[in-house]
Scaffold this active site. Structure first.
Site, mmCIF file in Angstrom:
data_model
loop_
_atom_site.group_PDB
_atom_site.id
_atom_site.type_symbol
_atom_site.label_atom_id
_atom_site.label_comp_id
_atom_site.label_asym_id
_atom_site.label_seq_id
_atom_site.Cartn_x
_atom_site.Cartn_y
_atom_site.Cartn_z
ATOM 1 N N GLU A 243 0.837 -1.201 0.000
ATOM 2 C CA GLU A 243 0.000 0.000 0.000
ATOM 3 C C GLU A 243 0.877 1.258 0.000
ATOM 4 O O GLU A 243 0.590 2.232 -0.716
ATOM 5 C CB GLU A 243 -0.922 0.024 1.228
ATOM 6 C CG GLU A 243 -1.902 -1.143 1.312
ATOM 7 C CD GLU A 243 -1.368 -2.304 2.138
ATOM 8 O OE1 GLU A 243 -0.152 -2.620 2.030
ATOM 9 O OE2 GLU A 243 -2.158 -2.909 2.892
ATOM 10 N N ALA B 110 14.848 -49.281 -11.377
ATOM 11 C CA ALA B 110 15.181 -50.067 -10.186
ATOM 12 C C ALA B 110 16.613 -49.777 -9.725
ATOM 13 O O ALA B 110 16.919 -49.811 -8.536
ATOM 14 C CB ALA B 110 15.000 -51.553 -10.476
#
Lengths: 316, 316
Positions: free
Chosen positions: B46, B159
């Protein structure tokens, strides 16, 4: 051509021993005849469309998904001859017929009669609609769809085997429509014993479209109403089967992938996370990641309720 | 409000110890000021927007993603007071500030000064942009994103552990942008030892946005430049960390899911099939499938080259 392909789908998994073909006759910008291969393979799409059009077929354009057959059989005249006799002016073809009795001969005969012929129009879509027939003609086996229903993390069941339900009712209904478009459904012995799957089509009005049930079993014995094969290499022996759906389990699915006999992946994924459970696939023999790339192409995806279905085509 | 939210994103993972807020000032249909929380938390959005607008702010409407703060700090005046002093006529707010020092007090002060206030506008999007701050305020821990990169069948490696690469360059670049939007990235000891991941942002111009590196290790010891925590329950102790990304491996990911501390799943999926490899997740303690449903909602999905990224939000 897209409309003819849509018509052809009506005969899918019903038209055996003939391919499911679609045909649309257009004259002066209006559709004057539509046909598709009916159950049992007769009449052919072209014969049905010409029959509807009657004398209006004179001077018309025929849109047909597959090259019109050139071989007369005991079951009826060759479609190329029918189109010539009806005075059709132009024939637009999706893809050439790989059947050696026609393979280009249908086009040649039409052209010799003075008919304008264009072939290879919307060919990819036409070939996709005829993939079962084409795979059978060129590879002597059915076109294989592998169906998997998984969690977001690729599990098909909890560790205790429970899998009812991962996906929701819309996804399961979609699977039943897919079943109705297949000649046979195959599962492995483990799935057969664990789930005793019915593998039928549970949709109102389509119950009669339930495909044949095939068991992959090294023993080779099958319960009543089932056909048994001992190896994924044997799918070519399934008579009248151009479209085969493999529904599991993980080892059966992997066996088909390991020999590169899966043409399409049909993946249903639910927005759930399972963690350590049962993985969708067993060992497919992949040795390095680079070999896994460039093999699968997304062809369709959509939301089915909360689930997503994806269809991937094997790039060959 | 959507534009203010987009501005707020500029401060994400930079604005600590303050939330990344966005603010747009509009008068007579024209944008006269834009602001977002800068690095280090000051100025507030702001203040920056009002500074740009100058005297033009008189009579303007302020769109701000979070309720303007009501508490004056040593570092600057309260934004509610700044808006009043500038003569803003109307304030439109995305969501109320859960910080007990403001929580409704900012709105009350604005209204007491005769300013028209609307709150809860585009609130879901505003809250999503502030999720790190809100989670910190309400749950005393950062907002946790779990990132997984898998094959179609949910594997994160072969794997033998090889995982370079499953996804393509666009997906990996997307991950680096995600990293830049996080305060810290966490991996487990196994991933640390196996992959020695750099976990930095390798995008031109964003190198400085590399987040802090956190190791989940029962031992509690971390290499130089890393922070160690002994349990997923300890993430609240990571100071200045509102946004935490968990990058693996499977057991670490499962540990966060098991205690329900994952707020967002970020799934990258490559069109490859791996088969038996390393599953994405270890045991998450799921006992029945019905418990897995209703927890995850798709919030975004897009294609990144050949890969697909999906973002799922935890439904709470």
């Amino acid at each position: 051509m897209q409309a003819a392909i849509a018509l052809a789908l009506r005969g899918r998994a019903l038209s055996s021993p003939n391919p499911a073909v679609g045909c649309i006759l257009v004259r002066d910008g209006r559709v004057i005849g539509r046909g598709w291969t009916l159950a049992g393979g007769r009449p052919h799409a072209e014969a049905m469309a010409l029959d509807t059009a009657g004398e209006a077929a004179y001077g018309a354009t025929a849109y047909v998904t597959l090259e019109p057959c050139a071989h007369q059989s005991q079951r009826g005249p060759a479609c190329a001859d029918l189109l010539i006799a009806a005075g059709v002016a132009r024939v637009v073809i999706g893809t050439q017929d790989p059947d050696p009795r026609t393979n280009g001969e249908g086009i040649a005969r039409l052209e010799a009669a003075g008919i304008a012929v264009q072939s290879g129009i919307a060919e990819a879509a036409a070939r996709a609609s005829l993939a079962g027939f084409i795979t059978r003609q060129t590879q002597r086996r059915p076109f294989v769809t592998l169906k998997l229903a998984t969690s977001l993390d690729g599990q098909i069941a909890l560790a205790d085997g429970s899998s009812q339900w991962i996906t929701g009712p819309q996804a399961r209904a979609h699977t039943h429509v897919e079943r109705a478009h297949h000649d046979a459904i195959l599962v492995g012995g483990g799935t057969m014993r664990a789930d005793a799957p019915r593998l039928d089509v549970r949709l109102k009005g389509l119950e009669a479209r339930s495909p044949r049930r095939v068991l992959l079993s090294r023993m080779g014995d099958a319960p009543t109403g089932w056909t048994a094969i001992a190896s994924p290499h044997d799918i070519g022996s399934l008579e009248g089967c151009d479209w085969l759906m493999v529904e599991g389990g993980a080892e059966t699915a992997a066996a088909f992938l390991a020999i590169d006999s899966v043409d399409r992946l049909l993946l249903y994924r639910a927005p759930v996370v399972i963690g350590r459970g049962k993985a969708a696939l067993g060992d497919i023999g992949l040795e390095q990641l680079s070999d896994a790339h460039g093999r699968w192409q997304l062809e369709d995806t959509r939301l089915l309720g909360k689930d997503r279905v994806e269809s991937y085509q094997r790039i060959r």
